[in-house]
Design an enzyme around this catalytic site. Sequence first.
Site, PDB file in Angstrom:
ATOM      1  N   CYS A  63       1.203  -4.260  -9.042  1.00 29.55           N
ATOM      2  CA  CYS A  63      -0.184  -4.281  -8.538  1.00 29.55           C
ATOM      3  C   CYS A  63      -1.188  -3.802  -9.588  1.00 29.55           C
ATOM      4  O   CYS A  63      -1.100  -2.675 -10.077  1.00 29.55           O
ATOM      5  CB  CYS A  63      -0.256  -3.391  -7.304  1.00 29.55           C
ATOM      6  SG  CYS A  63      -1.926  -3.190  -6.668  1.00 29.55           S
ATOM      7  N   TYR A 194      -7.023 -13.752  -8.095  1.00 30.55           N
ATOM      8  CA  TYR A 194      -6.463 -13.814  -6.724  1.00 30.55           C
ATOM      9  C   TYR A 194      -7.196 -14.869  -5.903  1.00 30.55           C
ATOM     10  O   TYR A 194      -6.593 -15.582  -5.100  1.00 30.55           O
ATOM     11  CB  TYR A 194      -6.587 -12.455  -6.022  1.00 30.55           C
ATOM     12  CG  TYR A 194      -5.508 -11.468  -6.432  1.00 30.55           C
ATOM     13  CD1 TYR A 194      -4.363 -11.322  -5.667  1.00 30.55           C
ATOM     14  CD2 TYR A 194      -5.637 -10.698  -7.579  1.00 30.55           C
ATOM     15  CE1 TYR A 194      -3.366 -10.439  -6.032  1.00 30.55           C
ATOM     16  CE2 TYR A 194      -4.645  -9.804  -7.959  1.00 30.55           C
ATOM     17  CZ  TYR A 194      -3.509  -9.681  -7.183  1.00 30.55           C
ATOM     18  OH  TYR A 194      -2.529  -8.803  -7.550  1.00 30.55           O
TER      19      TYR A 194
HETATM   20  N1  LIG Z   1      -8.942  -1.910  -2.523  1.00 30.39           N
HETATM   21  C1  LIG Z   1      -7.620  -1.687  -2.847  1.00 30.39           C
HETATM   22  C2  LIG Z   1      -6.844  -2.971  -2.954  1.00 30.39           C
HETATM   23  C3  LIG Z   1      -5.392  -2.727  -3.185  1.00 30.39           C
HETATM   24  C4  LIG Z   1      -4.534  -3.973  -2.913  1.00 30.39           C
HETATM   25  O1  LIG Z   1      -5.043  -5.027  -2.502  1.00 30.39           O
HETATM   26  N2  LIG Z   1      -3.213  -3.832  -3.148  1.00 30.39           N
HETATM   27  C5  LIG Z   1      -2.277  -4.915  -2.883  1.00 30.39           C
HETATM   28  C6  LIG Z   1      -1.295  -5.061  -4.002  1.00 30.39           C
HETATM   29  S1  LIG Z   1      -1.966  -5.629  -5.526  1.00 30.39           S
HETATM   30  C7  LIG Z   1      -1.447  -4.589  -1.670  1.00 30.39           C
HETATM   31  O2  LIG Z   1      -0.957  -3.488  -1.521  1.00 30.39           O
HETATM   32  N3  LIG Z   1      -1.222  -5.604  -0.794  1.00 30.39           N
HETATM   33  C8  LIG Z   1      -0.369  -5.466   0.339  1.00 30.39           C
HETATM   34  C9  LIG Z   1      -0.886  -6.245   1.516  1.00 30.39           C
HETATM   35  O3  LIG Z   1      -1.954  -6.843   1.383  1.00 30.39           O
HETATM   36  O4  LIG Z   1      -0.257  -6.205   2.553  1.00 30.39           O
HETATM   37  C10 LIG Z   1      -7.606  -0.902  -4.144  1.00 30.39           C
HETATM   38  O5  LIG Z   1      -8.164  -1.357  -5.150  1.00 30.39           O
HETATM   39  O6  LIG Z   1      -7.068   0.190  -4.135  1.00 30.39           O
END
Ligand SMILES: N[C@@H](CCC(=O)N[C@@H](CS)C(=O)NCC(=O)O)C(=O)O
Length: 321
Positions: A63, A194
């Site tokens: 990530c 993305y």
């Molecule tokens: N706003 C968050 C976004 C984090 C994010 O989107 N993380 C993704 C991985 S890159 C995630 O954990 N996705 C899991 C899901 O959407 O279920 C940040 O920047 O901390």
Amino acid sequence: MLIDGKWMENWQPVQKADEKGRFIRQVSGFRNWITTDGSDGPTGEGGFKAEAGRYRLYVALICPWASRTLIARKLKGLDEVIPVTVVNPVLNDQGWQFGGYPGAEEDPHFGAKYLHEIYTRADDSYTGRATVPVLWDMKRNVMVSNESADILRMFDTAFEYLVPSDLRLYPDDLADEIDTLNPRIYDMLNNGVYKAGFASSQLAYDEAVDGVFAMLCELEDRLTGEYLFGDRLTETDVRTFVTLIRFDAAYHGLFKTNRAQIADYPRLSAYMARILRLPGVAETVNMDHITRGYYSIKALNPTGIRPTGPDHIGNLLKLAA
Ligand SMILES: N[C@@H](CCC(=O)N[C@@H](CS)C(=O)NCC(=O)O)C(=O)O
């Protein structure tokens, strides 16, 4: 995702889309701040004083958002102060999982199997995706933050009285310029890839890819010095690096952002290699987790087959190690 504290198994990595098929990222739900004296930060509640060993950072090495917090932790010398737990790079039907893959760890604090359990410990009626990074307060047993941009800034200042540092990732005199450039890089590049990858219409994809390559060209032109703001490394460089290092190995193929590779941009390539060589940064880059994680997104790659190339990324990492 979690709905009123219950895990919904039919997880869809595609997240939300608008009426034109454009990908929409969820807004983070926990926005408290660790501060030097425990006073309130810009959002959320106070009571989170910077203390050694009190907070745990949960990350996935695939990530980019989690990785930017990991890089700040390294650059600010906070390894000993803030323990980290790395989840499995594959998002399965229970979301992020602990253990079960080389380099993935068990949850040492609760023994949780899945990250969503950490979210329901924080709020038993939580609705939303269980995303990384998570910054957890092991003293009060509450979630401090799940917003990486905020965590980056906390790490920049809150712990300095414990671990002095000459580096300032968000210096006062550049704050306005950083705050102007960050959202553009986020929208066009960090999240732009993305938006291209998860676009559900040609229009949404075309728009996103135009943005990605317009920003890469802009950054290539801008990089006449070592970093985006001249000779000083800032959080904007950290935020840019995490996307660049994933680009050729993951986004170019999986997200179809394939008009060019980072390797085609001389200044961006040199800049990426320069940041990779900063002490501690290469340790945060795990290409195995990155490619395994991205190429296991079933909605985009049903067979799960992971490409073997490109070779230049592996060579770059070997040089930096
Ligand atoms: N706003 C968050 C976004 C984090 C994010 O989107 N993380 C993704 C991985 S890159 C995630 O954990 N996705 C899991 C899901 O959407 O279920 C940040 O920047 O901390």
